[in-house]
Design a protein around this motif. Structure first.
Motif, mmCIF file in Angstrom:
data_model
loop_
_atom_site.group_PDB
_atom_site.id
_atom_site.type_symbol
_atom_site.label_atom_id
_atom_site.label_comp_id
_atom_site.label_asym_id
_atom_site.label_seq_id
_atom_site.Cartn_x
_atom_site.Cartn_y
_atom_site.Cartn_z
ATOM 1 N N SER A 212 -24.209 91.376 -47.506
ATOM 2 C CA SER A 212 -24.950 90.433 -46.667
ATOM 3 C C SER A 212 -25.673 91.113 -45.514
ATOM 4 N N GLY A 213 -25.397 92.410 -45.324
ATOM 5 C CA GLY A 213 -26.030 93.137 -44.224
ATOM 6 C C GLY A 213 -25.332 92.972 -42.899
ATOM 7 N N GLU A 214 -24.129 92.367 -42.898
ATOM 8 C CA GLU A 214 -23.413 92.091 -41.651
ATOM 9 C C GLU A 214 -22.428 93.190 -41.262
ATOM 10 N N LEU A 215 -22.200 94.142 -42.175
ATOM 11 C CA LEU A 215 -21.186 95.160 -41.903
ATOM 12 C C LEU A 215 -21.538 95.991 -40.676
ATOM 13 N N GLU A 216 -22.819 96.350 -40.549
ATOM 14 C CA GLU A 216 -23.246 97.167 -39.405
ATOM 15 C C GLU A 216 -23.045 96.443 -38.088
ATOM 16 N N ASN A 217 -23.148 95.104 -38.095
ATOM 17 C CA ASN A 217 -22.938 94.329 -36.869
ATOM 18 C C ASN A 217 -21.460 94.132 -36.568
ATOM 19 N N THR A 218 -20.633 94.206 -37.606
ATOM 20 C CA THR A 218 -19.195 94.002 -37.436
ATOM 21 C C THR A 218 -18.514 95.252 -36.911
ATOM 22 N N CYS A 219 -18.936 96.399 -37.422
ATOM 23 C CA CYS A 219 -18.302 97.676 -37.056
ATOM 24 C C CYS A 219 -19.307 98.594 -36.368
ATOM 25 N N PRO A 220 -18.831 99.424 -35.442
ATOM 26 C CA PRO A 220 -19.740 100.362 -34.755
ATOM 27 C C PRO A 220 -20.285 101.398 -35.714
ATOM 28 N N LYS A 221 -21.561 101.703 -35.591
ATOM 29 C CA LYS A 221 -22.189 102.701 -36.453
ATOM 30 C C LYS A 221 -21.879 104.110 -35.956
ATOM 31 N N ALA A 222 -21.798 105.017 -36.889
ATOM 32 C CA ALA A 222 -21.569 106.412 -36.529
ATOM 33 C C ALA A 222 -22.803 106.987 -35.827
ATOM 34 N N VAL A 223 -22.555 107.836 -34.877
ATOM 35 C CA VAL A 223 -23.646 108.506 -34.179
ATOM 36 C C VAL A 223 -24.105 109.695 -35.013
#
Length: 325
Positions: A212-223
């Motif tokens: 759904s594309g929501e994973l990036e909003n749920t968890c912090p993205k790697a730098v």
């Protein structure tokens, strides 16, 4: 906090070990210039609240070279665990979940109350600490480098594919956590993913969030490494990447670089490439400059020791360091 202390000499270190007796003493060999040490000190402060009979000691590694040499402290942070004055375990690096696990395991046998079995309150607090040890925590079978079941392997691949920054805890290494976390979370299977202390779910939920594309909003993205390098380079108007640090250079070229910079009176910061292999290798490619030290002014590469010497001889060094030319 009485059981969270700081030692500045060999004698203080020995005194803390003697006073602790058979109880656990955790010694953090740290450096004030290393941000990861500050983060682990925060973790220690939380552990000190939970383990009242354990002594947590902060110790500047460079202030006690004899001890650092004796215990082979080659990097910071490094944690040593003592009982009855004898070293019983060791942990190298900033690994909050691993530190929590080791303290929990080693503290039980030395507790004056002899609590061989943790109460429900104790295990719940421990689980809470583990869950909150990182913004995104994955409880799985094996590690992120070596998953030990198909479901764990799939969820790790998904998180990495979506550039999610996460830490992991191997439930196979701790039967108590493996058993009790199911009750704590009311989730009967593994893996389990938590974000900001809250349960996200298992593999199926993570798959749905990814689709759904929501994973990036749920968890912090790697730098990304490039973003991380840019951030470090711009931490100070004048940044030097070297072997060692401002107080103690660890190679002749780095030592000469410090001498040149100190002669200018211009303020600068340093980054010890010996403490971070990713930065050490990545910066060579990023800057297209194969050697160290490397000097940056306002985010731009100036060069290495030879360039600094040339600028000093020409009388242009101070102006360059101030960004005026």
């Amino acid at each position: 906090m009485a059981n969270l202390v700081e030692a500045t000499t060999n004698q203080q270190f020995e005194d803390f070990l003697a006073k602790a007796g058979k109880c656990l003493t955790v010694v953090h060999f740290q450096a004030a210039w290393a941000p990861q040490c500050g983060q682990m000190n925060d973790v220690m402060a939380e552990l000190a609240k939970e383990h009242a009979h354990t002594t947590f000691v902060k110790l500047e590694a460079e202030a006690v070279p004899e001890l650092s040499e004796k215990y082979e402290i080659n990097s910071v942070p490094t944690f040593l665990f003592f009982k009855s004055g004898e070293k019983v375990d060791r942990m190298d690096g900033a690994h909050a979940p691993e530190l929590t696990k080791k303290v929990q395991r080693l503290a039980v046998a030395g507790s004056p109350v002899g609590a061989a079995v943790s109460s429900a309150t104790d295990i719940n607090q421990r689980l809470k600490n583990l869950i909150n040890a990182a913004p995104c925590m994955l409880f799985m079978k094996g590690s992120s480098q070596e998953p030990r079941c198909g479901f764990s392997r799939q969820i790790v691949a998904l998180l990495k594919e979506h550039s999610v920054q996460f830490s992991s805890f191997d439930i196979l290494s701790d039967e108590e956590v493996r058993r009790e976390l199911k009750t704590y979370s009311n989730w009967p299977t593994y893996p389990q993913l938590y974000a900001n202390g809250e349960l996200v779910g298992g593999l199926d939920i993570v798959k749905e969030l990814a689709e759904s594309g929501e994973l990036e909003n749920t968890c912090p993205k790697a730098v990304t490494l490039e973003h991380r390098l840019k951030t470090i380079i711009n931490q100070s108007p004048v940044m030097v990447f070297m072997k060692g640090n401002k107080e103690a250079a660890k190679c002749g070229f780095s030592r000469q670089t410090l001498e040149v910079l100190n002669s200018t009176g211009v303020d600068y910061d340093t980054f010890d490439i010996l403490q971070d292999e990713e930065v050490r290798q990545g910066l060579k490619t990023y800057s297209n400059w194969p050697t160290y030290p490397q000097l940056y002014v306002k985010g731009d590469l100036i060069g290495g020791l030879d360039i600094l010497k040339e600028l000093k001889e020409s009388g242009d060094l101070v102006a360059v360091l101030k960004g005026e030319s």
